[in-house]
Design an enzyme around this catalytic site. Structure first.
Site, PDB file in Angstrom:
ATOM      1  N   GLY A 141      61.336 -65.889  38.131  1.00  0.00           N
ATOM      2  CA  GLY A 141      61.566 -64.471  37.867  1.00  0.00           C
ATOM      3  C   GLY A 141      63.026 -64.031  37.859  1.00  0.00           C
ATOM      4  O   GLY A 141      63.423 -63.205  37.049  1.00  0.00           O
ATOM      5  N   ASP A 161      63.931 -61.130  41.569  1.00  0.00           N
ATOM      6  CA  ASP A 161      63.749 -60.117  40.532  1.00  0.00           C
ATOM      7  C   ASP A 161      63.203 -58.822  41.123  1.00  0.00           C
ATOM      8  O   ASP A 161      63.684 -57.737  40.811  1.00  0.00           O
ATOM      9  CB  ASP A 161      62.828 -60.645  39.403  1.00  0.00           C
ATOM     10  CG  ASP A 161      61.519 -61.236  39.917  1.00  0.00           C
ATOM     11  OD1 ASP A 161      61.308 -61.287  41.149  1.00  0.00           O
ATOM     12  OD2 ASP A 161      60.697 -61.660  39.088  1.00  0.00           O
ATOM     13  N   ASP A 174      58.243 -56.595  46.285  1.00  0.00           N
ATOM     14  CA  ASP A 174      56.961 -55.908  46.113  1.00  0.00           C
ATOM     15  C   ASP A 174      56.271 -55.809  47.482  1.00  0.00           C
ATOM     16  O   ASP A 174      56.619 -54.932  48.274  1.00  0.00           O
ATOM     17  CB  ASP A 174      56.153 -56.707  45.077  1.00  0.00           C
ATOM     18  CG  ASP A 174      54.843 -56.063  44.689  1.00  0.00           C
ATOM     19  OD1 ASP A 174      54.743 -54.833  44.759  1.00  0.00           O
ATOM     20  OD2 ASP A 174      53.912 -56.783  44.307  1.00  0.00           O
ATOM     21  N   LYS A 229      59.802 -52.129  44.612  1.00  0.00           N
ATOM     22  CA  LYS A 229      58.585 -51.299  44.604  1.00  0.00           C
ATOM     23  C   LYS A 229      58.295 -50.954  46.056  1.00  0.00           C
ATOM     24  O   LYS A 229      57.415 -51.541  46.692  1.00  0.00           O
ATOM     25  CB  LYS A 229      57.410 -52.138  44.067  1.00  0.00           C
ATOM     26  CG  LYS A 229      57.185 -52.085  42.584  1.00  0.00           C
ATOM     27  CD  LYS A 229      55.788 -52.651  42.287  1.00  0.00           C
ATOM     28  CE  LYS A 229      55.800 -53.542  41.084  1.00  0.00           C
ATOM     29  NZ  LYS A 229      54.538 -54.290  40.897  1.00  0.00           N
ATOM     30  N   PHE A 235      52.884 -52.389  37.239  1.00  0.00           N
ATOM     31  CA  PHE A 235      53.169 -53.788  36.945  1.00  0.00           C
ATOM     32  C   PHE A 235      54.133 -53.858  35.768  1.00  0.00           C
ATOM     33  O   PHE A 235      53.825 -53.388  34.673  1.00  0.00           O
ATOM     34  CB  PHE A 235      51.895 -54.579  36.651  1.00  0.00           C
ATOM     35  CG  PHE A 235      52.167 -56.048  36.645  1.00  0.00           C
ATOM     36  CD1 PHE A 235      52.249 -56.757  37.838  1.00  0.00           C
ATOM     37  CD2 PHE A 235      52.398 -56.724  35.453  1.00  0.00           C
ATOM     38  CE1 PHE A 235      52.556 -58.103  37.843  1.00  0.00           C
ATOM     39  CE2 PHE A 235      52.703 -58.079  35.457  1.00  0.00           C
ATOM     40  CZ  PHE A 235      52.780 -58.770  36.647  1.00  0.00           C
ATOM     41  N   VAL A 236      55.302 -54.422  36.010  1.00  0.00           N
ATOM     42  CA  VAL A 236      56.356 -54.429  34.983  1.00  0.00           C
ATOM     43  C   VAL A 236      56.646 -55.842  34.491  1.00  0.00           C
ATOM     44  O   VAL A 236      56.445 -56.821  35.220  1.00  0.00           O
ATOM     45  CB  VAL A 236      57.655 -53.777  35.514  1.00  0.00           C
ATOM     46  CG1 VAL A 236      57.446 -52.302  35.780  1.00  0.00           C
ATOM     47  CG2 VAL A 236      58.168 -54.471  36.778  1.00  0.00           C
ATOM     48  N   ASP A 240      57.423 -61.664  34.462  1.00  0.00           N
ATOM     49  CA  ASP A 240      56.373 -62.129  33.549  1.00  0.00           C
ATOM     50  C   ASP A 240      55.004 -61.575  33.881  1.00  0.00           C
ATOM     51  O   ASP A 240      54.761 -61.046  34.977  1.00  0.00           O
ATOM     52  CB  ASP A 240      56.265 -63.653  33.638  1.00  0.00           C
ATOM     53  CG  ASP A 240      55.599 -64.101  34.942  1.00  0.00           C
ATOM     54  OD1 ASP A 240      56.047 -63.644  36.016  1.00  0.00           O
ATOM     55  OD2 ASP A 240      54.619 -64.864  34.890  1.00  0.00           O
ATOM     56  N   ARG A 273      58.963 -62.809  29.639  1.00  0.00           N
ATOM     57  CA  ARG A 273      60.221 -62.941  30.379  1.00  0.00           C
ATOM     58  C   ARG A 273      61.425 -62.678  29.481  1.00  0.00           C
ATOM     59  O   ARG A 273      62.482 -62.294  29.951  1.00  0.00           O
ATOM     60  CB  ARG A 273      60.360 -64.351  30.974  1.00  0.00           C
ATOM     61  CG  ARG A 273      59.365 -64.660  32.087  1.00  0.00           C
ATOM     62  CD  ARG A 273      59.835 -65.884  32.857  1.00  0.00           C
ATOM     63  NE  ARG A 273      58.786 -66.487  33.658  1.00  0.00           N
ATOM     64  CZ  ARG A 273      58.466 -66.127  34.894  1.00  0.00           C
ATOM     65  NH1 ARG A 273      59.087 -65.118  35.478  1.00  0.00           N
ATOM     66  NH2 ARG A 273      57.517 -66.752  35.566  1.00  0.00           N
TER      67      ARG A 273
HETATM   68  P1  IMP Z   1      56.109 -59.991  46.881  1.00  0.00           P
HETATM   69  O1  IMP Z   1      55.978 -61.296  47.612  1.00  0.00           O
HETATM   70  O2  IMP Z   1      54.793 -59.269  46.795  1.00  0.00           O
HETATM   71  O3  IMP Z   1      57.217 -59.099  47.376  1.00  0.00           O
HETATM   72  O4  IMP Z   1      56.349 -60.313  45.376  1.00  0.00           O
HETATM   73  C1  IMP Z   1      57.481 -60.818  44.896  1.00  0.00           C
HETATM   74  C2  IMP Z   1      57.201 -61.600  43.640  1.00  0.00           C
HETATM   75  O5  IMP Z   1      56.062 -61.129  42.920  1.00  0.00           O
HETATM   76  C3  IMP Z   1      58.372 -61.375  42.730  1.00  0.00           C
HETATM   77  O6  IMP Z   1      59.289 -62.418  42.925  1.00  0.00           O
HETATM   78  C4  IMP Z   1      57.762 -61.395  41.353  1.00  0.00           C
HETATM   79  O7  IMP Z   1      57.803 -62.697  40.841  1.00  0.00           O
HETATM   80  C5  IMP Z   1      56.338 -60.996  41.537  1.00  0.00           C
HETATM   81  N1  IMP Z   1      56.084 -59.574  41.134  1.00  0.00           N
HETATM   82  C6  IMP Z   1      55.895 -58.517  41.937  1.00  0.00           C
HETATM   83  N2  IMP Z   1      55.694 -57.388  41.226  1.00  0.00           N
HETATM   84  C7  IMP Z   1      55.774 -57.760  39.921  1.00  0.00           C
HETATM   85  C8  IMP Z   1      55.659 -57.031  38.683  1.00  0.00           C
HETATM   86  O8  IMP Z   1      55.476 -55.803  38.624  1.00  0.00           O
HETATM   87  N3  IMP Z   1      55.794 -57.765  37.563  1.00  0.00           N
HETATM   88  C9  IMP Z   1      56.026 -59.112  37.556  1.00  0.00           C
HETATM   89  N4  IMP Z   1      56.140 -59.823  38.687  1.00  0.00           N
HETATM   90  C10 IMP Z   1      56.015 -59.152  39.861  1.00  0.00           C
HETATM   91 MG    MG Z   2      59.313 -63.974  41.529  1.00  0.00          MG
END
Ligand code: IMP
Ligand code: MG
Length: 193
Positions: free
Chosen positions: A53, A109, A112, A140, A161-162, A168, A174
């Site tokens: 990402g 990237d 979340d 987010k 979701f972006v 991706d 991407r």
């Molecule tokens: P987390 O572990 O939930 O914080 O997620 C982090 C990973 O989830 C990021 O490195 C992204 O690869 C993926 N991710 C989270 N939200 C999105 C989104 O909206 N679009 C695409 N990938 C996302």
């Molecule tokens: Mg990622």
């Protein structure tokens, strides 16, 4: 198959809306470069990029920095081919550089749920770096499941979701130069996944 990008059209047909244009991203990445300079001065640091990402963001951000830098990557995955995080993130390939007593900048990237960065943060700290700072292009904030905050943030975004600029869905999109919200009917997932 996902639709093809037509560079003459302002918006990719699979996007519901564009959150950030190519020009807006470029300007913000430049600004982040200045923030990093203010933090690190002229000293060397080691960038650890979470791939896939953060590939595009890391490549552009590195070129806004004139410090000596070392680069390493961690391949980590939490999504599979869905839009909802799939439990514990899995490290598929770890870094190779020695980071003990080094200043480390971790780049992702998007922040979340916080699971990915808190896991990697823990692993890096065990290796005793001189310092650890975290830079994300997108945050987010409303979706956090694990408390985690980044030191440098490109943009704060709502819970959508972006895709694009490295982000991706099922490894597609991407290469979009902008960041946009994927149409909900394409998130189901469609038969091309
Ligand atoms: P987390 O572990 O939930 O914080 O997620 C982090 C990973 O989830 C990021 O490195 C992204 O690869 C993926 N991710 C989270 N939200 C999105 C989104 O909206 N679009 C695409 N990938 C996302
Ligand atoms: Mg990622």
């Amino acid at each position: 198959m996902p639709a093809k990008l037509d560079k003459k059209k302002l918006i990719h047909p699979d996007l519901e809306s564009v959150l950030f244009t190519e020009a807006q991203i470029k300007a913000r990445v430049k600004g982040l470069g200045k923030e990093l300079k203010a933090c690190y001065g002229d000293s060397e640091f080691t960038i650890i990029s979470l791939i896939n990402g953060a590939i595009l963001f890391t490549a552009d951000l590195m070129r806004e920095i004139d410090n000596p830098v070392r680069l390493d990557c961690i391949r980590i995955s939490s999504y599979g081919e869905k839009t909802i995080s799939q439990g514990t993130p899995q490290i598929m390939h770890s870094m190779t550089l020695d980071i003990s007593k080094r200043h480390v900048l971790l780049i992702d990237d998007i922040l979340d749920t916080g699971k990915t960065l808190s896991l990697v943060d823990g692993l890096i700290k065990k290796l005793k770096p001189a310092s650890l700072k975290v830079c994300v292009l997108l945050d987010k904030q409303g979706r956090r499941e694990v408390p985690y905050e980044a030191d440098f943030i490109g943009f704060k975004i709502p819970d959508k979701f972006v895709v694009g600029y490295g982000l991706d869905f099922a490894e597609r999109y991407r290469n979009l130069p902008c960041i946009g919200v994927l149409k909900p009917e394409l998130q189901n997932p469609p038969e091309w996944v």
